[in-house]
Design a protein around this motif. Sequence first.
Motif, PDB file in Angstrom:
ATOM      1  N   SER A   1     -37.933  32.753 -58.994  1.00  0.00           N
ATOM      2  CA  SER A   1     -36.802  32.953 -59.915  1.00  0.00           C
ATOM      3  C   SER A   1     -35.606  32.067 -59.571  1.00  0.00           C
ATOM      4  O   SER A   1     -34.788  31.758 -60.434  1.00  0.00           O
ATOM      5  N   THR A   2     -35.520  31.624 -58.322  1.00  0.00           N
ATOM      6  CA  THR A   2     -34.373  30.791 -57.899  1.00  0.00           C
ATOM      7  C   THR A   2     -34.493  29.356 -58.415  1.00  0.00           C
ATOM      8  O   THR A   2     -33.505  28.627 -58.438  1.00  0.00           O
ATOM      9  N   ILE A   3     -35.697  28.940 -58.811  1.00  0.00           N
ATOM     10  CA  ILE A   3     -35.870  27.559 -59.296  1.00  0.00           C
ATOM     11  C   ILE A   3     -36.332  27.498 -60.751  1.00  0.00           C
ATOM     12  O   ILE A   3     -36.434  26.407 -61.327  1.00  0.00           O
ATOM     13  N   ALA A   4     -36.617  28.659 -61.357  1.00  0.00           N
ATOM     14  CA  ALA A   4     -37.259  28.697 -62.686  1.00  0.00           C
ATOM     15  C   ALA A   4     -36.533  27.880 -63.748  1.00  0.00           C
ATOM     16  O   ALA A   4     -37.172  27.346 -64.662  1.00  0.00           O
ATOM     17  N   GLN A   5     -35.210  27.762 -63.630  1.00  0.00           N
ATOM     18  CA  GLN A   5     -34.458  27.034 -64.648  1.00  0.00           C
ATOM     19  C   GLN A   5     -33.833  25.747 -64.121  1.00  0.00           C
ATOM     20  O   GLN A   5     -33.022  25.123 -64.789  1.00  0.00           O
ATOM     21  N   LYS A   6     -34.256  25.341 -62.923  1.00  0.00           N
ATOM     22  CA  LYS A   6     -33.750  24.095 -62.347  1.00  0.00           C
ATOM     23  C   LYS A   6     -34.648  22.927 -62.730  1.00  0.00           C
ATOM     24  O   LYS A   6     -35.839  23.093 -62.949  1.00  0.00           O
TER      25      LYS A   6
ATOM     26  N   VAL B   1     -43.542  20.498 -54.861  1.00  0.00           N
ATOM     27  CA  VAL B   1     -44.503  20.563 -53.751  1.00  0.00           C
ATOM     28  C   VAL B   1     -43.816  21.097 -52.498  1.00  0.00           C
ATOM     29  O   VAL B   1     -44.371  21.938 -51.783  1.00  0.00           O
ATOM     30  N   ASP B   2     -42.595  20.634 -52.247  1.00  0.00           N
ATOM     31  CA  ASP B   2     -41.844  21.118 -51.080  1.00  0.00           C
ATOM     32  C   ASP B   2     -41.562  22.612 -51.182  1.00  0.00           C
ATOM     33  O   ASP B   2     -41.456  23.303 -50.158  1.00  0.00           O
ATOM     34  N   PHE B   3     -41.450  23.118 -52.405  1.00  0.00           N
ATOM     35  CA  PHE B   3     -41.130  24.532 -52.626  1.00  0.00           C
ATOM     36  C   PHE B   3     -42.198  25.459 -52.034  1.00  0.00           C
ATOM     37  O   PHE B   3     -41.885  26.520 -51.501  1.00  0.00           O
ATOM     38  N   PHE B   4     -43.488  25.032 -52.121  1.00  0.00           N
ATOM     39  CA  PHE B   4     -44.550  25.944 -51.660  1.00  0.00           C
ATOM     40  C   PHE B   4     -45.391  25.432 -50.494  1.00  0.00           C
ATOM     41  O   PHE B   4     -46.156  26.190 -49.901  1.00  0.00           O
ATOM     42  N   LYS B   5     -45.238  24.170 -50.127  1.00  0.00           N
ATOM     43  CA  LYS B   5     -46.201  23.588 -49.179  1.00  0.00           C
ATOM     44  C   LYS B   5     -46.169  24.217 -47.782  1.00  0.00           C
ATOM     45  O   LYS B   5     -47.180  24.218 -47.070  1.00  0.00           O
ATOM     46  N   ASN B   6     -45.027  24.758 -47.369  1.00  0.00           N
ATOM     47  CA  ASN B   6     -44.933  25.334 -46.014  1.00  0.00           C
ATOM     48  C   ASN B   6     -45.247  26.828 -45.963  1.00  0.00           C
ATOM     49  O   ASN B   6     -45.143  27.452 -44.905  1.00  0.00           O
TER      50      ASN B   6
END
Length: 358
Positions: free
Chosen positions: A142-147, A155-160
């Motif tokens: 939800s913090t990036i849904a509208q960015k 990719v950086d959002f979930f890769k780690n």
Amino acid sequence: MQSKNIFLSLIFLGLSLQITSAQKVEKRLDSLILTGFGNKNEPGGVFLASKKGKIIYRKAFGKANLELDSDMTPDHVFQIGSMTKQFTAVAILMLEQQRKLSVNDAVSKYIKDYPSGGKITIHHLLTHTSGIKDFTKMKALSTIAQKEMKPEMMVDFFKNEPVDFAPGEKFEYNNSGYVVLGYIIELVSGQTYEDFIKKNIFEKAGMNHSYYATDRQLIPKRASGYHQKEHGFVNKTVISFSVPFSSGSLMSTVDDLLKWQQALNQNILLNPSETKKAFQKYTLNNGEEFTYGYGWHLKDINGTPDREHGGSIFGFKSMGVYIPDEDIYVIGLSNCDCHSPTEITRNMAKIVLQAGKK
């Protein structure tokens, strides 16, 4: 003279039977669709069925826009959600055909710092067997849904995130894998994903009414998307299409999706050996076979093999079913995520399949 008359009578009888059969199929399809899309004053959908490339059913139901009270037409443009994955998979195979990558390549060959990227292959991403975290299941979404997110940022959002299982250990549907594939397409081709799909697929297949989704650009005949709440319908939730990206951000029409299927059949986009890779079943590390190729579920309808995939994104749902043995293609698109075309589309395919076997 008498034999000629008999011959003509037989021809007319044959044509009459064909027309009667076609009318029966049309009535059955109408009846089926109206069970879910029968209200003329609600958001609706478009359904198309074809056999051997010839359209045998093409109709629109309900409203394309509630605020303008405009009726749906078969030409309306819909967001297709996860049906996008078919295009991403074929784009990867096109790059393999051009010898710019291999589906056996490790992710680390293209994204150097990807955690455990040496063990995860492009094949794992294509088949949902990578084990990486699906970003749609992350609370932080939800913090990036509208960015506006660049592919690298996504990719950086979930890769780690911790992996769910080791690569190749199990099949688990995964949107993150297809986002990574879109990023790899950009890195290898030197084009944006949007441009690559447009120039290499949409233009080659003659898909003139298909797009990378946008809320800013004017899209002729765009259907508006809706949710249904207790008090009635509301406009769809706004998201940035850079978030679903190559896992779910394309738009199309039923006619263009038929062109897509025909382009695959006619090897306009891929040679036969690359095409075969998309439509074959693969195995897990333990040798167990699973029913997904590259971008398509590989199932069956009454024992007849089919290729199918649906899609769901805020305000829209989609479903496509192809039966290769009979060259039957059925597609259903809905402009409310409250009206699913999935089972209706599969049942349409059953009706068309049964009619052909009588």
